[in-house]
Design a protein around this motif. Structure first.
Motif, mmCIF file in Angstrom:
data_model
loop_
_atom_site.group_PDB
_atom_site.id
_atom_site.type_symbol
_atom_site.label_atom_id
_atom_site.label_comp_id
_atom_site.label_asym_id
_atom_site.label_seq_id
_atom_site.Cartn_x
_atom_site.Cartn_y
_atom_site.Cartn_z
ATOM 1 N N GLN A 21 0.612 -1.693 -0.191
ATOM 2 C CA GLN A 21 0.003 0.027 -0.017
ATOM 3 C C GLN A 21 0.882 1.198 0.121
ATOM 4 O OE1 GLN A 21 -2.549 -0.523 3.278
ATOM 5 N NE2 GLN A 21 -3.867 -2.125 2.330
ATOM 6 N N LEU A 22 2.115 1.066 0.101
ATOM 7 C CA LEU A 22 2.945 2.677 0.559
ATOM 8 C C LEU A 22 3.698 3.045 -1.264
ATOM 9 C CD1 LEU A 22 5.496 0.877 3.187
ATOM 10 C CD2 LEU A 22 3.786 2.595 3.294
ATOM 11 N N GLY A 23 3.348 2.149 -2.208
ATOM 12 C CA GLY A 23 2.921 2.929 -3.450
ATOM 13 C C GLY A 23 4.688 2.015 -3.802
ATOM 14 N N SER A 24 4.586 1.864 -5.027
ATOM 15 C CA SER A 24 5.790 1.562 -6.009
ATOM 16 C C SER A 24 6.667 1.878 -6.017
ATOM 17 C CB SER A 24 5.877 0.871 -7.702
ATOM 18 O OG SER A 24 4.681 1.896 -8.172
ATOM 19 N N ARG A 25 6.557 3.864 -6.021
ATOM 20 C CA ARG A 25 8.330 4.663 -5.854
ATOM 21 C C ARG A 25 8.150 4.531 -4.096
ATOM 22 N NH1 ARG A 25 6.872 10.606 -5.399
ATOM 23 N NH2 ARG A 25 8.460 10.615 -4.120
ATOM 24 N N ILE A 26 7.884 4.450 -3.516
ATOM 25 C CA ILE A 26 8.509 4.028 -2.149
ATOM 26 C C ILE A 26 9.315 2.822 -1.901
ATOM 27 C CG2 ILE A 26 8.496 3.550 0.276
ATOM 28 C CD1 ILE A 26 6.275 5.797 0.604
ATOM 29 N N ILE A 27 8.581 1.891 -3.093
ATOM 30 C CA ILE A 27 8.906 0.637 -2.729
ATOM 31 C C ILE A 27 10.969 0.283 -3.732
ATOM 32 C CG2 ILE A 27 8.142 -2.287 -3.301
ATOM 33 C CD1 ILE A 27 7.276 -0.844 -0.807
ATOM 34 N N ASP A 28 10.167 0.628 -4.904
ATOM 35 C CA ASP A 28 11.535 0.318 -5.989
ATOM 36 C C ASP A 28 12.376 1.116 -4.949
ATOM 37 O OD1 ASP A 28 8.926 -0.623 -7.651
ATOM 38 O OD2 ASP A 28 9.974 0.782 -9.191
#
Length: 172
Positions: free
Chosen positions: A119-126
């Motif tokens: 749920q944190l979003g791909s930008r944070i995860i990537d």
């Protein structure tokens, strides 16, 4: 998330290969790793504590080494569960080749998450996945090749963890 990169390590391929199969090296190189038990053949159980954005979790999971081509390549696969935070999975295909002055270590990393982490979003995860991979391979490189002469003089005066500890251990 996918990531590819390579590093030039100032150590012979045999030393780099021995290091990447050593559980103490893996434990020291995995950011946030609190414990690791097991073997190359059976895999490792690991406990890793991490903070991803606002989510902090302790992940318990397995790390397996597979597709081993002695002295040349292997695949590292890990999967961890972090309770309510969710799960993280990843793999790295690692290749070694001799180059002048040492070894080129190349890697292709894939990572994914689920649960609250997703749920944190791909930008944070990537960004987090890239940081973890970079930190792992930076720590690995430092453990194997040791400091340059300036760093060696500076760290001799400090009580800092010694870089190149694995290379010195195997007499490289």
């Amino acid at each position: 998330m996918k990531l590819s990169d390579s590093r030039e390590i100032r150590a012979e391929p045999a030393i780099v290969w021995t290091a990447i199969l050593n559980p103490e090296v893996l434990k020291a190189c995995i950011p946030g790793c609190q414990s690791m038990t097991g073997s190359v053949a059976e895999g490792y159980e690991a406990v890793v504590k991490q903070k991803v954005g606002p989510v902090s979790a302790t992940f318990t999971g397995l790390v397996q080494l597979s597709d081993i081509v002695e002295g040349r390549s292997l695949r590292i696969v890990g999967e961890g569960k972090g309770g309510v935070a969710g799960f993280a999975k990843g793999s790295a295909d690692v290749r070694l080749e001799p180059v002048e002055g040492g070894t080129r270590l190349s890697y292709d990393v894939e990572a994914s998450v689920g649960g609250k982490l997703a749920q944190l979003g791909s930008r944070i995860i990537d960004g987090f996945a890239k940081k973890m991979a970079d930190e792992f391979f930076t720590r690995f490189q430092e453990a194997v090749e040791g400091p340059d002469e300036e760093e060696a003089a500076a760290s001799a005066a400090e009580d800092a963890p010694k870089k190149g500890w694995f290379k010195r251990l195997v007499g490289g």
